[in-house]
Scaffold this active site. Structure first.
Site, short mmCIF file in Angstrom:
data_model
loop_
_atom_site.label_atom_id
_atom_site.label_comp_id
_atom_site.label_asym_id
_atom_site.label_seq_id
_atom_site.Cartn_x
_atom_site.Cartn_y
_atom_site.Cartn_z
N ILE A 69 0.44 -91.48 -17.00
CA ILE A 69 -0.92 -91.15 -17.43
C ILE A 69 -0.86 -90.62 -18.87
O ILE A 69 -1.68 -90.98 -19.69
CB ILE A 69 -1.52 -90.06 -16.52
CG1 ILE A 69 -1.51 -90.48 -15.04
CG2 ILE A 69 -2.93 -89.69 -17.00
CD1 ILE A 69 -2.48 -91.53 -14.64
N CYS A 127 6.74 -81.47 -21.83
CA CYS A 127 6.25 -82.32 -22.91
C CYS A 127 7.22 -82.24 -24.08
O CYS A 127 7.97 -81.29 -24.24
CB CYS A 127 4.85 -81.90 -23.32
SG CYS A 127 4.76 -80.16 -23.70
N LYS A 162 6.49 -74.42 -16.12
CA LYS A 162 6.70 -75.57 -15.24
C LYS A 162 7.92 -76.34 -15.69
O LYS A 162 7.95 -76.93 -16.78
CB LYS A 162 5.47 -76.47 -15.24
CG LYS A 162 5.63 -77.66 -14.31
CD LYS A 162 4.33 -78.11 -13.74
CE LYS A 162 4.50 -79.34 -12.87
NZ LYS A 162 3.22 -79.99 -12.60
N ASN A 189 8.13 -80.69 -12.27
CA ASN A 189 7.34 -81.81 -12.77
C ASN A 189 7.96 -83.12 -12.25
O ASN A 189 8.88 -83.09 -11.44
CB ASN A 189 7.34 -81.79 -14.30
CG ASN A 189 6.01 -82.26 -14.87
OD1 ASN A 189 5.52 -83.32 -14.50
ND2 ASN A 189 5.42 -81.49 -15.77
N THR A 190 7.48 -84.23 -12.73
CA THR A 190 7.99 -85.53 -12.28
C THR A 190 9.34 -85.85 -12.94
O THR A 190 9.69 -85.29 -13.96
CB THR A 190 7.00 -86.64 -12.63
OG1 THR A 190 6.74 -86.60 -14.03
CG2 THR A 190 5.70 -86.47 -11.87
N GLY A 240 6.75 -80.84 -5.45
CA GLY A 240 7.44 -82.13 -5.47
C GLY A 240 7.48 -82.74 -4.08
O GLY A 240 8.21 -82.27 -3.22
N GLY A 241 6.65 -83.76 -3.87
CA GLY A 241 6.75 -84.54 -2.64
C GLY A 241 6.24 -83.86 -1.39
O GLY A 241 6.54 -84.32 -0.29
N THR A 263 0.83 -85.63 -5.48
CA THR A 263 0.54 -87.00 -5.07
C THR A 263 -0.04 -87.10 -3.66
O THR A 263 -0.84 -88.00 -3.39
CB THR A 263 1.84 -87.82 -5.17
OG1 THR A 263 2.42 -87.57 -6.46
CG2 THR A 263 1.58 -89.29 -5.06
C1 LIG Z 1 -0.95 -88.87 -11.86
C2 LIG Z 1 -0.19 -87.62 -12.17
C3 LIG Z 1 -0.53 -86.85 -13.28
C4 LIG Z 1 0.16 -85.69 -13.57
N1 LIG Z 1 -0.20 -84.95 -14.66
C5 LIG Z 1 0.44 -83.79 -14.90
C6 LIG Z 1 0.04 -82.96 -15.96
O1 LIG Z 1 -0.90 -83.24 -16.68
N2 LIG Z 1 0.71 -81.81 -16.16
C7 LIG Z 1 1.76 -81.43 -15.38
O2 LIG Z 1 2.34 -80.37 -15.59
N3 LIG Z 1 2.16 -82.20 -14.35
C8 LIG Z 1 1.52 -83.36 -14.10
N4 LIG Z 1 1.91 -84.14 -13.04
C9 LIG Z 1 3.03 -83.69 -12.21
C10 LIG Z 1 2.52 -82.99 -10.96
O3 LIG Z 1 1.84 -81.82 -11.30
C11 LIG Z 1 3.69 -82.63 -10.05
O4 LIG Z 1 4.55 -81.76 -10.75
C12 LIG Z 1 4.48 -83.84 -9.62
O5 LIG Z 1 3.63 -84.91 -9.35
C13 LIG Z 1 5.36 -83.58 -8.40
O6 LIG Z 1 4.61 -83.21 -7.29
P1 LIG Z 1 4.16 -84.27 -6.15
O7 LIG Z 1 5.38 -85.01 -5.72
O8 LIG Z 1 3.56 -83.42 -5.09
O9 LIG Z 1 3.16 -85.18 -6.80
C14 LIG Z 1 1.22 -85.30 -12.75
C15 LIG Z 1 1.57 -86.07 -11.64
C16 LIG Z 1 0.87 -87.22 -11.34
C17 LIG Z 1 1.28 -88.02 -10.14
#
Ligand SMILES: Cc1cc2nc3c(=O)[nH]c(=O)nc-3n(C[C@H](O)[C@H](O)[C@H](O)COP(=O)(O)O)c2cc1C
Ligand SMILES: Cc1cc2nc3c(=O)[nH]c(=O)nc-3n(C[C@H](O)[C@H](O)[C@H](O)COP(=O)(O)OP(=O)(O)OC[C@H]3O[C@@H](n4cnc5c(N)ncnc54)[C@H](O)[C@@H]3O)c2cc1C
Ligand SMILES: Cc1cc2nc3c(=O)[nH]c(=O)nc-3n(C[C@H](O)[C@H](O)[C@H](O)COP(=O)(O)OP(=O)(O)OC[C@H]3O[C@@H](n4cnc5c(N)ncnc54)[C@H](O)[C@@H]3O)c2cc1C
Ligand SMILES: Cc1cc2nc3c(=O)[nH]c(=O)nc-3n(C[C@H](O)[C@H](O)[C@H](O)COP(=O)(O)O)c2cc1C
Ligand code: FES
Ligand code: FES
Lengths: 311, 282, 311, 282
Positions: A69, A127, A162, A189-190, A240-241, A263
């Site tokens: 994104i 970032c 984060k 984060n991812t 995460g997940g 997610t």
């Molecule tokens: C579509 C999308 C957009 C995200 N945008 C951000 C963001 O703007 N800032 C941020 O710190 N993390 C962002 N993340 C990361 C999530 O906050 C989270 O750390 C990551 O998805 C892991 O968690 P999950 O497995 O539950 O999704 C984004 C994740 C997704 C999937």
């Protein structure tokens, strides 16, 4: 009655379930009452307007997703004027997430966004740091320390750092954030990943590479949460997940004081209220008085064993 | 995904004045038939809460996990029909890949988790008295409820249905049952070319007084209609597609650029769309 | 006839499909003829006898597995006497994988194992470097350069450096290995992860943490393969989560000259011969003359885009 | 896992003298019934290639992906029965978690991917003339083919079947049909305690001349038998379990420590086992 509250520094959350940045917005209020959450965490914003990445911005991989994104942002001014007031109607504290290009910019930005209605600042240090050759701040302890320290001097709001799973030094980065004055850590984060359409040979994200999230990330982020919870004294927020109450329990047991749901909300928009309810039921079933009673209770037969032998 | 099978009852909103308008519910499969070699019609028994729909809106479907297919994200599908009296909701979809492949295995009596209704539907403006529907592929599904709406509003309707071959033409009976004049064109007949259609449509503008275009399913037809519409000062709307993650407006995955007064705007297909002003589409 | 051969430095493999270290052994000969493979890659050995980790050594997570096998080893002597001769019956070249505690030990060991029948040495630098506080060699470019350089002086056998996904500097590590004389890279080993039994609160691996492998790893290892293939001139061998011919194609398109199959062999012991066959069929279907014609053909609309924007 | 549904034909070995002894094949479900509230009996139509089995060996099963359960690793299951004439292979299993939960959804006519036969089976040494089988839980499944083998070899057999409650006793008819003297003990009766069983078994040693123990399914019973066997100089074997990944011997996941002449040895349950010498088990 089970006590679901959890303390993240000076903030007391009514339960440990909150959204992850970038996977939550006002629109979710059309699905359920957002006040059932422990906190609200907004999508990362930058100070200036930004476009974000080319499409396709998401794709699905084996039981998980990739996203690139980016950080499309209508700018801080627009956000403070239009978004912050929306959350004022709720009891749950609003955590905003910010990003900037340098430690100084982060600090200035933190100062500016410290308006009424903002309860804490999540620092998206995944970032790129333009002063470190575009490497993300969260890749190394030095830049992490630098950015958090400067922000610490610029604002009195709680700072949540984060962290990124892309670093090979998560413990050092966590300790650097703590030493510099972070009030909490969010892990994580991812993870940088990629997918190719084998039929066309084309990359499946407009941005070539993107971040892995969802169930595939869980074992990695859970490990980071465990490592960080043992290495720092400040609260760690697991992320995460997570999609089931068992996932929530795993993170709490590993040492997280709260969790963020990302997610999973895309897969089931009612995930968070369900998890609040199921967590309460599960604690009742286990005759535990509180969330606190579960946090950090992991039973690891042999404390001495470390990463050393794993490969 | 056992997780998502558990639906939050609306009672979670008890005591607040905020009412949910988007629902995650389990819907039971009533019938599920092949319409032709590529498309299936899925009819669900759905609760009233999700049947307050508009033509052009869509649902986000949690396709099942099967031994052959394990989709992860939801899949967006236009509403093909909705009926509050019968408690029915239907989708007409093309079996394409992982998600629709898994969906195709659903049997009557089984349950499908759906989220919706989502997005902005079509708007039939008061001044649009003589609409023309131009549909191809999935567009034949998306425009079907619009035809019903036109019939209800008493707008005489013309529908051009385009397909690769005659066997892939769908919904024509449905369009006809809405009183529409139906014109079919196909690639195999050589009648579906832009040149042919342009002539056809310009003819209709003159003969029928067409004053609005609605389209879905083909970028080529969309460009053509933009061009004709601009030339004749005709308004209209188009339903678009984009890869989605959340379907609700949270993730910003589904953006596309649009022409707005103040320059180009980036809008979410799931939220500001999927229906957009015909000329705004870039 | 499609040309399935691929060159890894001076070695020509009859096809690009080979096993990943630790997921292959002589026993697989009871399932299929091992000569259908491009190469044989043995489980990592250490010079001295070692016990490996406590059980449970494996567990399953969402669509993937964790392992903390460790490196149980009957010692180099036993291996050279009993295992190397087994593979002498096959045409496919034998690649052995070695591990040691220091760069010097690695070099001595490389010298010792250079016996007839050994075609190449895979260097498992994901193991802890006791001279760098137990951090794995592959975490940083410095130790990687050091260990490969010393091994390069000690042996004429081709050296394949097996990289770790746990580093935040994979490109720098890859370039260090190349500069020090590695003949090929393998991307990648398992990713450090963890799982907890939410019911009992017990860690699900005897060793607390372990390595993630299988489909969940693929988007991460594919990204590393892509990054490395662009950053070095030596061949890159892709590894991580491959189980279908589409996975193989993705890696080749990303730039891998060959691939290693690990966990998929546990799920289906006939995976490798199936992939050889399906790869041939797929190239025929695409009317491609050779594997070479596919390697590195990834179509990434915009070359300039990097990791920068992804978060 | 569509991947694994594609089986390599044995012809891949054409032109070599090496013949595979372990096979990955698709087997069709013939019947699949509940035996009691916890266990199901799965009978497969299996090709002759995998039916050259020994009692005590096991198969590694690729449980299906279902909407509720998505197992990843295979699951090891002892052979409950195999019949080359009928082309049948059966497993008796307890519905426990993800894998067996998914397996439980298999319907007659559906297909299951199996790998085997695997591991070392029981050995009925010539000098073992009067065997005693002591089984509990899954052990009742594992020891079933051994009872048949004893019957074929003309060894008079005694079987002690232990369970929590009488309804969980399984295979007793099967044991009886093999001519075995069957003694059942249960927790609810209070007859299954180590003290009670020790007395019972020592009695059998004297009255029946028991000269070999075979056991499976309970660590407590195993320790007890080791102790009795040591005291009376009786030999025997035990079938063990351990978490597995490959099932073939490649991954070293399934190790356990064993007592060997030259000290403790670490052996793979899937390869050197699952059947081990009674006294070697640590
Ligand atoms: C579509 C999308 C957009 C995200 N945008 C951000 C963001 O703007 N800032 C941020 O710190 N993390 C962002 N993340 C990361 C999530 O906050 C989270 O750390 C990551 O998805 C892991 O968690 P999950 O497995 O539950 O999704 C984004 C994740 C997704 C999937
Ligand atoms: C608002 C909207 C309404 C739609 N209505 C219909 C309809 O009524 N009937 C119908 O047959 N199809 C419709 N589509 C397209 C439908 O969503 C895709 O065909 C479907 O998602 C394909 O999924 P798959 O897993 O079978 O295919 P795959 O190719 O395996 O999909 C891979 C990924 O790409 C996404 N994707 C693939 N094609 C599209 C597409 N055209 N649009 C958006 N995402 C896509 C999928 O959602 C999935 O995440 C609609 C799309 C949108 C956005
Ligand atoms: C050689 C052998 C023969 C067996 N024979 C039988 C039999 O005939 N009938 C029967 O009911 N059970 C038998 N078992 C046990 C059976 O394998 C487990 O009950 C089954 O794997 C549980 O899987 P699950 O996913 O349902 O449970 P879960 O608890 O969800 O399993 C989680 C993981 O742990 C592993 N696991 C859990 N329990 C065991 C166990 N006892 N042994 C090994 N791995 C385990 C699973 O394989 C899986 O990887 C045997 C085990 C072995 C090793
Ligand atoms: C059980 C197991 C044991 C492994 N042992 C080794 C090893 O000894 N040396 C090594 O370099 N990699 C080892 N690996 C890592 C694999 O070689 C491979 O890099 C990793 O599993 C990723 O590939 P995959 O997803 O195809 O399994 C092991 C992996 C597994 C699952
Ligand atoms: S799909 Fe998430 S914003 Fe449109
Ligand atoms: S399960 Fe792999 S060696 Fe036994």
């Amino acid at each position: 009655m089970v006590d679901l509250t959890t303390k993240i520094g000076t903030l007391t959350l009514k339960n440990p379930i909150m959204p992850a940045s970038g996977t939550f917005s006002e629109e979710l209020a059309e699905v359920f009452d957002l006040d059932c959450l422990g906190a609200h965490v907004a999508k990362t914003i930058t100070r200036a307007k930004r476009a974000g990445n080319p499409v396709p911005r998401v794709c699905e991989v084996n039981g998980a997703m990739l996203n690139s994104i980016g950080i499309p942002s209508k700018g801080a001014e627009w956000f403070l004027k239009n978004i912050v007031p929306f959350y004022a109607d709720y009891e749950a504290p609003l955590v905003i997430s910010i990003s900037a290009n340098t430690a100084d910019e982060f600090a200035h930005f933190a100062e500016e966004v410290g308006v009424p209605g903002v309860a804490a600042i999540e620092v998206n240090i995944s970032c790129p740091n333009i002063e470190d050759d575009g490497k993300a701040f969260a890749m190394r302890p030095g830049p992490t320390r630098d950015v958090i320290r400067k922000m610490r001097s610029a604002t009195d709001l709680p700072l949540w750092a984060k962290l990124s799973p892309n670093t090979g030094e998560v413990v050092e980065v966590a300790q650097a954030a703590e030493a510099a004055g972070a009030d909490a850590l969010v892990t994580a984060n991812t993870m940088l990943a990629m997918a190719i359409d084998s039929r066309t040979g084309r990359v499946r994200l407009g941005n070539v590479m993107g971040g892995l999230s969802g169930p595939a990330l869980k074992p990695i982020a859970l490990r980071m949460t465990y490592q960080c919870a043992r290495a720092v004294a400040i609260p760690v927020i697991g992320c995460g997940g997570i999609s089931t109450v068992d996932d929530v329990l795993e993170y709490l047991i590993a040492g997280a004081r709260a969790v963020q749901i990302g997610t999973a909300t895309f897969i089931s928009p009612t995930t968070m209220p369900r998890l609040v309810r199921e967590l309460e039921q599960e604690l009742e079933r286990r005759v535990l008085p509180s969330v606190d009673a579960l946090i950090g209770t992991v039973d690891n037969a042999d404390e001495a064993i470390t990463l050393a032998e794993y490969a | 995904m056992p997780a998502s099978l558990c639906v939050v009852p609306d009672s979670i909103f008890a005591g607040t004045s905020r009412q949910p308008s988007i629902h995650e519910v389990e819907a039971r499969v009533k019938t599920h038939e092949w319409v032709n070699g590529q498309y299936r019609l899925l009819v669900l028994a759905a609760p009233a809460s999700v049947l307050d729909c508009e033509p052009g809106q869509f649902f986000h479907l949690l396709c099942p996990q099967t031994d052959r297919f394990q989709p992860y994200l939801r899949r967006p599908m236009s509403i093909y029909s909705y009926d509050q009296m019968k408690g029915e909701l239907a989708f007409l979809y093309k079996v394409t890949g992982t998600g629709t492949g898994a969906m195709a295995e659903l049997k009557p009596g089984e349950s499908l988790n759906i989220v919706g209704p989502l997005g902005q539907g079509f708007e039939i403006r008061p001044e649009w008295r003589r609409p023309l529907l131009v549909a191809r592929g999935v567009g034949l599904a998306t425009l079907a409820p619009l035809a019903r709406e036109c019939a209800q509003l008493g707008r005489p309707l013309t529908a051009i249905c385009s397909a690769r071959s005659p066997d892939l033409l769908m919904s024509t009976d449905l369009f006809r049952s809405c009183g529409a004049e139906v014109i079919t064109v196909t690639d195999t007949d050589g009648t579906s070319s832009v040149e042919n259609l342009t002539a056809l449509i310009e003819g209709l503008i003159h003969s029928r007084g067409i004053d609005a275009f609605f389209t879905c399913g083909s970028a080529r037809l969309l460009r053509m209609l933009q061009e004709i519409a601009a030339r004749h000062g005709i308004g209209g709307q188009a339903a678009l597609e984009q890869h989605m993650a959340c379907g609700i407006g949270m993730c910003q995955a589904c953006v596309r650029p649009f022409r707005r007064e103040d320059g180009a705007a980036t809008l979410r297909v799931c939220r500001e769309g999927p229906v957009f002003d015909l000329q705004e589409v870039l």
